[in-house]
Motif scaffolding. Structure first.
Motif, PDB file in Angstrom:
ATOM      1  N   UNK A  67       0.864  -1.221   0.088  1.00  0.00           N
ATOM      2  CA  UNK A  67      -0.043   0.020   0.016  1.00  0.00           C
ATOM      3  C   UNK A  67       0.638   1.302  -0.119  1.00  0.00           C
ATOM      4  N   UNK A  68       0.248   2.440  -0.357  1.00  0.00           N
ATOM      5  CA  UNK A  68       1.142   3.636  -0.289  1.00  0.00           C
ATOM      6  C   UNK A  68       2.057   3.752   1.260  1.00  0.00           C
ATOM      7  N   UNK A  69       1.590   3.413   2.170  1.00  0.00           N
ATOM      8  CA  UNK A  69       2.550   4.088   3.297  1.00  0.00           C
ATOM      9  C   UNK A  69       3.812   2.249   3.527  1.00  0.00           C
ATOM     10  N   UNK A  70       3.633   1.488   2.514  1.00  0.00           N
ATOM     11  CA  UNK A  70       4.902   0.636   2.736  1.00  0.00           C
ATOM     12  C   UNK A  70       4.670  -0.289   3.287  1.00  0.00           C
ATOM     13  N   UNK A  77      12.469   1.002   3.955  1.00  0.00           N
ATOM     14  CA  UNK A  77      13.275   2.442   4.953  1.00  0.00           C
ATOM     15  C   UNK A  77      13.261   1.471   6.292  1.00  0.00           C
ATOM     16  N   UNK A  78      12.450   0.893   6.715  1.00  0.00           N
ATOM     17  CA  UNK A  78      11.554   0.291   7.725  1.00  0.00           C
ATOM     18  C   UNK A  78      11.697  -0.862   8.312  1.00  0.00           C
ATOM     19  N   UNK A  96      20.307  -4.976   8.322  1.00  0.00           N
ATOM     20  CA  UNK A  96      19.951  -4.972   7.288  1.00  0.00           C
ATOM     21  C   UNK A  96      19.121  -6.565   6.756  1.00  0.00           C
ATOM     22  N   UNK A  97      19.190  -6.912   5.085  1.00  0.00           N
ATOM     23  CA  UNK A  97      17.613  -7.478   4.291  1.00  0.00           C
ATOM     24  C   UNK A  97      18.474  -8.122   3.482  1.00  0.00           C
ATOM     25  N   UNK A  98      18.125  -9.552   3.374  1.00  0.00           N
ATOM     26  CA  UNK A  98      18.378 -10.359   2.712  1.00  0.00           C
ATOM     27  C   UNK A  98      17.653 -10.842   1.885  1.00  0.00           C
ATOM     28  N   UNK A  99      16.829 -10.524  -0.019  1.00  0.00           N
ATOM     29  CA  UNK A  99      15.837 -10.728  -0.143  1.00  0.00           C
ATOM     30  C   UNK A  99      15.905 -11.980  -0.648  1.00  0.00           C
TER      31      UNK A  99
END
Length: 881
Positions: A241-244, A305-306, A313-316
């Motif tokens: 959604x628009x809020x992420x 960002x959140x 860190x994020x690993x997709x």
């Protein structure tokens, strides 16, 4: 244990904790205006038991169709014990009406075979809450993971420190929490918290079992927290959604407690953070990107960002198909492109794709080891949380997280998350130098596999309605013939549920999450009053133009008829595109039995609606096609009420919106002899025609479109013409001309600029358009909160009561006094408009026959200067039949 008591006059419900924990209970009392007063009190006299047995606590206050209900958890079951704290799953919930007792004898048990004349308004919500996927604890914060709890101890009660992103009753409990914080001193508040009468709940899965490692007993568990943002069922909530916020976003925490250590490992799953959808009867994936990358990237950026702020860190791990022939390919490629565009996160968010279906065929799950090798380095870098109980210090902290997705974030995701958790657990055992004894291996493996398989099954049931596919592999380490058959049965079950059951489930979710009522307390009442007084300090207004058009095409295709619609779509007043353009179409296809549903047995009339929010003003648009026939007036009135009550927008009713626009072929006719009506049309005597108009007559008596406005039509009736002709009906039926096609509106700050018809001749109707100037509100939420805090902290205002006039009587009427009281009248869902009461003017008696053009002539419209060219937001409501 908590008890619930009640009193009928005035209608009140008292939730009282065990006296050995707290003597302060929660009192809910109905006001005459339908609202609810709430306070914490030690009062107990004058009440009778509502239940003969203790209950567990209160979920909050819910508003349903102008009535207020309090949710009570009446039965639970312990499913886990973490760090000495009991975790419960909700087994039974009741909702009691605060305003009246009319539902007290109505069964609310979804399993009951009893058929009540009155259906309890909360029945579907009860089914949802009793589904086995809602959990709570009075002493353990289920919303925050181990690392978060240890790094940021709140020192507050559970209900005050929870992460609201994972609280599913946050909307209905927040007012009670705020009242508790405002009214109670710290000691009393602590007692109330300890009593557990206010229960914050999560949805997801909590699993727990015992394992043995080198003869040491340990606790193994999972807490999966499903986000309450962008919540919904499989085909009702997709993407971002628009809020992420993304749908089906789950933080799964794998826990092991030994006598010396606390171990925690976090993984995430969540829908692809783009705007995409799947529509129609779903058998195979039909993925459609509903926005391009340029208009999506802002929301995608918010999402990551959140995540970076929370997990570093994020690993997709993207499990979608990489084959260009797959319906998943476009979504997968767009996801990769969007992440690549987030250059500011290039070192904190990394993208890895693994085509699960291409690599893991049939029983070839050994191919998953290629995935393990590819992410092994990240696993070692991210590590896990390890806390030493004796020294009360961290040995390790998790510094990154795996975010796994497939299309639904269910079956493929379950398999991969289980694999990553297993590798992490083995890595910890290896670091400790603890290898399971031979006799312990099978039991450890079975416990691990079962707890992760249960986790996958429950997350799948929540989102798709059935257990997870491939769960036989998760449980047994291989896919058996029974597993293939089980997957086939689940796929059929998902098809049925998504197409025929999910609507009611989605409505229940929306009802639970919609904004709860503001409860009446002396301070709250004053806050509402002074927020209205100071509204200019935190709001601003702007104006937009809205075009509403309606056209019954009578099955004609404008392209094949070679007739332009431009003159209808353009506005002679604004001379430029409106900011919002909404068009309602009826009979865009020929009405044949094959096309009206069930070979003609289903009705071909109805309505469809949409809602939107512009800044902080909500707008709803409805186009409809009502029952036909000169004498079917009552059917048309019933059509209006059926559509109005039936349209729900994520928990919001149609009339809950600030501004509502209706337009369509309402089929109301003119009652009069045919030749007389045609004579008055020729004379342009629209006043006479309106006096005999069925819609106008029913609106005068408040039977239909109550509170709505329609400018008196100053154009000829729009129906019925001969096709491709300017001549009214010359067929054998020779129908009386009528204004069947109308536009009505309701709300504040709406100014009608134009109400006219088009002259296109392809259909037996003429199109109608209305152009509005609409005032929209912008609320600066930070300033509003600042003003509210100032009001609450001002000691001179804390004990004031609203300045309402005294009750009137036959001998005393406050509006007839010389000095009128000064008080606000607040109308609508948001108190942003203030009115001062003045003496009503004397109203002259009206003539028996009313010509509306004598008194209700719209004021002259000043045409604003042309603004720079801009594109419009075009919305088409197509009522196919």
């Amino acid at each position: 244990m908590t008890t619930v008591l009640f009193r009928e006059n005035p209608r009140s419900i008292l939730i009282r904790p065990a006296s050995n924990i707290s003597t302060t209970g929660l009192l809910l009392e109905a006001n005459q205006d339908g609202s609810c007063a709430a306070q914490f009190t030690t009062q107990t006299s004058g009440y009778a038991l509502l239940y003969q047995r203790p209950v567990q606590g209160c979920l909050g206050i819910l508003s349903v169709d102008s009535e207020l209900f309090v949710g009570i958890v009446t039965e639970h079951e312990q499913v886990a014990k973490f760090e000495g704290n009991d975790i419960y799953v909700i087994k039974r919930v009741d909702f009691h009406c605060i305003n009246s007792n009319k539902y007290e004898r109505v069964t609310i048990n979804p399993e009951s075979d009893e058929k009540d004349v009155i259906v309890h308004p909360c029945l579907e919500l009860v089914k949802l809450l009793q589904s086995g996927s809602f959990y709570y604890s009075n002493t353990f914060d289920l919303t925050r993971n181990l690392q978060s709890r240890l790094l940021n101890p709140s020192g507050l009660g559970i209900v005050d420190s929870v992460d609201m992103n994972y609280v599913w009753n946050r909307s209905i409990i927040s007012e009670l929490v705020r009242i508790k914080q405002q009214e109670l001193d710290s000691t009393t508040a602590h007692e109330v918290d300890k009593s557990g009468i206010l229960i914050p709940i999560i949805q997801g899965f909590v699993g727990h079992d015992r394992i043995t490692l080198q003869n040491e007993k340990m606790d193994m568990g999972i807490i999966s927290r499903l986000s309450s943002n962008r919540a919904g069922t499989r085909f009702n909530a997709r993407g971002i959604d628009d809020d992420g916020h993304v749908s089906n976003f789950v933080e799964s925490e794998f826990l092991i407690y030994s006598k010396d250590y606390k171990f925690s490992f976090i993984q995430l799953r969540g829908s692809v953070p783009l705007f995409w959808e799947q529509t129609g009867l779903q058998v195979q994936h039909k993925v459609k990107l509903s926005r391009g990358i340029e208009s999506t990237i802002h929301s995608t950026r918010k999402h990551f960002e959140e995540l970076v702020q929370t997990y570093q860190k994020v690993q997709i791990v993207n499990l979608l198909s990489q084959s260009k022939t797959s319906p998943e390919y476009e979504l997968s490629a767009a996801y990769n492109t969007a992440v690549a565009d987030l250059t500011e996160f290039s070192k904190k968010v990394e993208f890895y794709s693994f085509d699960f279906h291409a690599e893991v065929k049939r029983d070839q799950f050994d191919k998953l080891r290629e995935l393990s090798k590819a992410i092994e380095g990240k696993m070692e870098k991210f590590k896990f949380t390890l806390y030493d109980k004796s020294t009360k210090t961290f040995i390790l902290q998790q510094t990154g997280v795996f975010r796994t997705n497939c299309l639904d974030c269910l079956d493929r995701t379950n398999v991969v998350q289980t694999l990553i958790a297993e590798d992490t657990m083995k890595y910890w055992f290896q670091q400790m130098g603890k290898t399971p004894y031979a006799m312990e291996k099978d039991a450890l493996t079975n416990t691990f596999n079962n707890i992760w398989a249960d986790n996958g099954d429950w997350l799948s049931k929540i989102y798709a309605g059935t257990g997870a596919l491939k769960s036989s592999y998760t449980r047994n380490g291989k896919q058996s013939l029974f597993g293939f058959l089980d997957d086939a049965a689940k796929s059929v079950g998902r098809f049925y549920i998504s197409n025929f059951v999910d609507k009611s489930r989605q409505e229940a979710i929306d009802l639970l999450l919609k904004e709860g009522p503001m409860l009446s307390t002396p301070q709250n009442d004053n806050v509402k009053y002074y927020l209205v007084e100071r509204v200019s300090e935190y709001t601003s207004k702007s104006k937009i133009t809205v075009y509403c058009g309606t056209y019954n095409f009578n099955g004609k295709n404008p392209n094949s008829c070679n007739e332009s619609l431009d003159s209808w779509l353009d506005s002679r007043v604004t001379q430029q595109p409106a900011d919002i353009v909404v068009i309602g179409c009826q009979e865009l296809i020929q009405l044949t039995p094959e096309k009206t549903g069930l070979r003609g047995m289903a009705a071909n009339k109805g309505g469809i609606g949409l809602r939107m929010q512009v800044d902080d003003t909500t707008l709803a648009f409805v186009t409809a096609h009502f029952a036909a026939g000169q004498s079917q007036v009552d059917d048309r009135v019933n059509d209006y009420h059926t559509i109005t009550s039936g349209l729900k927008f994520k928990g919001k009713n149609l009339l809950d919106h600030d501004n509502v626009f209706w337009f369509g072929d309402f089929n109301f006719r003119i009652d009069g002899e045919n030749s007389m009506v045609r004579s008055m049309i020729a004379k342009k005597d629209y006043g006479w025609l309106l006096e005999h108009d069925q819609l106008y007559d029913r609106m005068k008596t408040n039977r239909v479109f109550m509170g709505f406005t329609e400018s008196p039509p100053k154009f000829d009736p729009t129906y019925k013409y001969d096709n491709d002709s300017a001549q009214y009906d010359t067929s054998e039926k020779n129908r009386v001309p009528a204004w069947t096609d109308r536009v009505l509106y309701k709300g504040k700050g709406i100014k009608l600029l134009e109400y006219s018809r088009g002259e296109q001749t392809m259909s037996d109707h003429r199109p109608v358009k209305a152009v509005f100037e609409v005032e929209v509100l912008q609320i600066n939420k930070e300033l509003k909160q600042k003003v509210e805090n100032e009001i609450r902290q001002d000691p001179t205002l804390s004990n004031l009561s609203l300045r309402l006039p005294p009750p009137s009587s036959n001998s005393s009427k406050w509006w007839e006094t010389e000095t009128l009281p000064d008080f606000p009248l607040v109308d609508g869902p948001n108190p942003f408009y203030q009115f001062k009461v003045s003496k009503p003017p004397s109203i002259p008696s009206r003539p028996e026959v009313l010509n509306p053009f004598a008194e209700f002539e719209p004021p002259a419209v000043k045409v604003p200067p042309p603004r720079p060219e801009k594109s419009s937001k075009l919305v088409t409501l197509n009522l196919m039949d």
